[in-house]
Scaffold this motif. Structure first.
Motif, short mmCIF file in Angstrom:
data_model
loop_
_atom_site.label_atom_id
_atom_site.label_comp_id
_atom_site.label_asym_id
_atom_site.label_seq_id
_atom_site.Cartn_x
_atom_site.Cartn_y
_atom_site.Cartn_z
N ILE A 73 0.73 -1.37 0.05
CA ILE A 73 0.21 -0.09 -0.13
C ILE A 73 0.72 1.42 0.12
O ILE A 73 0.52 2.31 -0.54
CB ILE A 73 -1.07 -0.04 1.34
N HIS A 74 2.08 1.16 0.60
CA HIS A 74 2.92 2.36 0.54
C HIS A 74 3.28 2.73 -0.72
O HIS A 74 3.51 3.84 -1.20
CB HIS A 74 4.03 2.16 1.60
N GLN A 75 3.68 1.66 -1.59
CA GLN A 75 4.27 2.04 -2.88
C GLN A 75 3.25 2.32 -3.72
O GLN A 75 3.49 3.25 -4.77
CB GLN A 75 4.86 0.75 -3.46
N PHE A 76 1.81 1.83 -3.75
CA PHE A 76 1.03 2.10 -4.75
C PHE A 76 0.10 3.55 -4.29
O PHE A 76 -0.18 4.38 -5.11
CB PHE A 76 0.10 1.08 -5.25
N ASP A 77 0.37 3.76 -3.09
CA ASP A 77 -0.25 5.06 -2.51
C ASP A 77 0.57 6.11 -3.22
O ASP A 77 0.28 7.25 -3.66
CB ASP A 77 0.02 5.32 -1.16
N LEU A 78 2.11 6.09 -3.33
CA LEU A 78 3.07 6.93 -3.83
C LEU A 78 2.85 7.14 -5.20
O LEU A 78 2.86 8.15 -5.75
CB LEU A 78 4.33 6.49 -3.52
N MET A 79 2.72 5.91 -5.94
CA MET A 79 2.24 6.00 -7.61
C MET A 79 0.95 6.61 -7.64
O MET A 79 0.89 7.37 -8.65
CB MET A 79 1.82 4.55 -7.73
N LEU A 80 0.05 6.57 -6.90
CA LEU A 80 -1.36 7.31 -6.98
C LEU A 80 -1.14 8.74 -6.92
O LEU A 80 -1.66 9.74 -7.38
CB LEU A 80 -2.45 6.74 -5.97
N SER A 81 -0.23 9.13 -5.98
CA SER A 81 -0.09 10.60 -5.63
C SER A 81 0.74 11.30 -6.76
O SER A 81 0.61 12.54 -7.00
CB SER A 81 0.82 10.70 -4.31
N VAL A 82 1.41 10.38 -7.66
CA VAL A 82 1.97 10.91 -8.65
C VAL A 82 1.05 10.97 -9.83
O VAL A 82 1.02 11.84 -10.64
CB VAL A 82 3.17 10.22 -9.13
N LEU A 83 0.51 9.99 -10.24
CA LEU A 83 -0.52 9.60 -11.56
C LEU A 83 -1.82 10.13 -11.37
O LEU A 83 -2.35 10.37 -12.48
CB LEU A 83 -0.30 8.10 -11.79
N GLY A 84 -2.27 10.31 -10.26
CA GLY A 84 -3.65 10.73 -9.90
C GLY A 84 -4.50 9.76 -10.03
O GLY A 84 -4.44 8.54 -9.69
N PRO A 85 -5.87 10.02 -10.10
CA PRO A 85 -7.12 9.31 -10.15
C PRO A 85 -6.93 8.02 -11.04
O PRO A 85 -6.40 8.27 -12.23
CB PRO A 85 -8.34 9.95 -10.33
N TRP A 86 -7.01 6.78 -10.77
CA TRP A 86 -7.28 5.50 -11.45
C TRP A 86 -8.35 5.47 -11.68
O TRP A 86 -9.68 5.92 -11.30
CB TRP A 86 -6.77 4.26 -10.63
N SER A 87 -8.71 4.87 -12.80
CA SER A 87 -9.99 4.45 -13.42
C SER A 87 -10.81 3.07 -13.53
O SER A 87 -12.05 2.86 -13.44
CB SER A 87 -10.29 5.12 -14.90
N ALA A 88 -9.67 2.07 -13.52
CA ALA A 88 -10.16 0.73 -13.68
C ALA A 88 -9.03 -0.20 -13.28
O ALA A 88 -7.97 0.12 -13.70
CB ALA A 88 -10.61 0.19 -15.16
N ILE A 89 -9.42 -1.31 -12.70
CA ILE A 89 -8.17 -2.31 -12.18
C ILE A 89 -8.74 -3.57 -12.72
O ILE A 89 -9.91 -4.05 -12.54
CB ILE A 89 -8.15 -2.25 -10.71
N SER A 90 -7.86 -4.61 -13.04
CA SER A 90 -8.01 -5.90 -13.42
C SER A 90 -7.16 -6.74 -12.46
O SER A 90 -5.85 -6.39 -12.92
CB SER A 90 -8.15 -6.29 -14.97
N ALA A 91 -7.42 -7.53 -11.69
CA ALA A 91 -6.25 -8.11 -10.76
C ALA A 91 -6.42 -9.65 -10.50
O ALA A 91 -7.54 -10.28 -10.88
CB ALA A 91 -6.74 -7.32 -9.63
N LEU A 92 -5.27 -10.23 -10.10
CA LEU A 92 -5.40 -11.63 -9.47
C LEU A 92 -4.78 -11.44 -8.12
O LEU A 92 -3.86 -10.60 -7.80
CB LEU A 92 -4.59 -12.57 -10.54
N ALA A 93 -5.23 -12.46 -7.13
CA ALA A 93 -4.77 -12.48 -6.12
C ALA A 93 -4.73 -14.16 -5.52
O ALA A 93 -5.63 -14.86 -5.98
CB ALA A 93 -5.57 -11.73 -4.91
N ASP A 94 -3.93 -14.61 -4.83
CA ASP A 94 -3.57 -15.83 -4.45
C ASP A 94 -2.80 -15.99 -3.05
O ASP A 94 -2.02 -15.07 -2.81
CB ASP A 94 -3.06 -16.88 -5.51
N ARG A 95 -3.14 -17.11 -2.48
CA ARG A 95 -2.52 -17.72 -1.52
C ARG A 95 -1.65 -18.72 -1.71
O ARG A 95 -2.13 -20.00 -1.87
CB ARG A 95 -3.14 -17.83 -0.08
N GLN A 96 -0.28 -18.55 -2.16
CA GLN A 96 0.49 -19.61 -2.78
C GLN A 96 1.40 -20.35 -1.62
O GLN A 96 1.47 -21.58 -2.04
CB GLN A 96 1.38 -19.05 -3.64
N ALA A 97 1.57 -19.72 -0.56
CA ALA A 97 2.70 -20.40 0.37
C ALA A 97 2.70 -20.45 1.86
O ALA A 97 3.25 -21.15 2.70
CB ALA A 97 4.18 -20.21 -0.32
#
Length: 371
Positions: free
Chosen positions: A188-212
């Motif tokens: 969350i710290h890194q993508f918060d910094l990204m959002l502070s630079v690039l501004g509002p996002w409009s759409a997300i397509s994602a994957l998440a898993d518990r691998q290990a």
């Protein structure tokens, strides 16, 4: 920034590991702030912390501390599931709450905090200290002026490693306490910094898993993101990566700007590459005379005091932090629903406004099964 006013009166709730970073940062701002009280449900730990940092008042009752002290700023450094209730109590006591990330466990809790803000006139701020490093401030300034051209492509990677034993701490890896895995608690710290630079996002397509890892939450997530300005980005959050790193890369029309660090950065961790024909931008990038200080808590805390001294609103506001939390919620919603999620789509009683897992985790909850 010099100040002629008396030091701001500050308290800390929760005296675990991260609280030490807060107390150290306050100590590095002599004359600006005084740490006058601490509270922790473990009285012995509160007393030890108070002794170490020369704090005159220690308590095992946060509410009693809030009622007995005149405070300007209260740092909330407790496990995430307590953040919203404590922030509301701080506001009702007439102080500003500075909350470690995540501010709350859900968008619904964020909206409840917004209602308390409206009711009391007090504020909630969120700790996203990496916004305040000199190079990040400079990058946002260059983006605002258009000097770098349009943002086109970005990558955001939090590739960390946490062993199975890391999750032996009872509150780690549980949706109802941490709110999520590396998407909520680490990346969350890194993508918060990204959002502070690039501004509002409009759409997300994602994957998440518990691998290990032996956890209820995910241990990795991957997202493809479109921003309102047209830029495209990839975001990876992992606790499975033995060579740990935190990376951001922004490709603009006229330059590439890169950051690679781990838990905090200085100027040496940034790299600027001008596009052919735009060499003058390299000089613009190095023209600043800002002090080269680690992107730690002191910079954000100092920025709060600077804003108050000059009658401005300090960051990171609840509204701003909600946009970052919505990004996390949309990552989970997209992954667990196997569907693209647009900004603003998660609203009302949508399950992903009520909790980050949305009641849709596709794997067994290990810790609940063993309970």
């Amino acid at each position: 920034m010099p100040s002629t006013r008396p030091p701001y009166r500050v308290a800390i709730i929760g005296t675990g590991g991260i609280a030490h970073a807060h107390a150290t940062a306050i100590a590095e701002l002599p004359g600006r702030a005084q740490l006058v009280a601490v509270a922790d449900v473990d009285r012995e730990r509160a007393d030890e912390f108070a002794s170490r940092f020369s704090v005159p008042h220690a308590s095992d009752d946060p509410q009693a501390m809030l009622e007995s002290q005149e405070l300007d700023l209260v740092h909330i450094c407790t496990p995430p599931h307590t953040h919203a209730a404590l922030a509301a109590a701080v506001m009702r006591a007439g102080a500003t709450a500075l909350v470690e990330k995540p501010t709350a466990l859900s968008l619904r809790e964020m909206d409840q905090l917004a209602a308390v803000q409206e009711e009391t006139g007090a504020k909630v701020l969120t700790v996203f200290q990496h916004r305040y490093g000199a190079a990040a401030v400079r990058l946002r300034r260059l983006v605002r002026t258009g000097a770098l051209g349009r943002p086109l492509v970005a990558t955001c990677e939090t590739l960390w490693y946490r062993s199975d034993e890391y999750f032996d701490v009872p509150w780690r890896g549980r949706w109802e306490i941490e709110g999520g895995g590396p998407t909520m608690g680490h990346g969350i710290h890194q993508f918060d910094l990204m959002l502070s630079v690039l501004g509002p996002w409009s759409a997300i397509s994602a994957l998440a898993d518990r691998q290990a890892r032996p956890t209820d939450t995910e241990d990795v997530s991957v997202a493809a993101v479109r921003f309102a300005n047209g830029a495209l980005a990839t975001v990876v959050n992992s606790l499975l990566s033995p060579r740990e790193t935190s990376r951001l890369r922004f490709d603009f029309e006229y330059a590439t700007v890169e950051l690679e660090h781990l838990y905090g950065y200085r100027e040496e961790h940034w790299r600027f590459t001008a596009a052919p024909g735009h060499d003058e931008l390299s000089e613009l990038w190095t023209a600043g005379d800002e002090p080269d200080v680690d992107s730690g808590h002191r910079l954000q805390i100092e920025a709060v005091f600077d804003a108050w001294d000059t009658g401005q609103e300090p960051g990171v506001s609840l509204e701003d932090a909600r946009r970052t939390l919505e990004f996390a919620a949309a990552t989970y919603a997209s992954a667990f629903r196997d569907a693209r999620v647009t900004a603003g789509e998660l609203a009302g009683d949508d399950p992903f406004t009520l909790s980050m897992d949305g009641g849709a985790v596709p794997w067994e909850r290990i810790k609940e099964a063993l309970a």
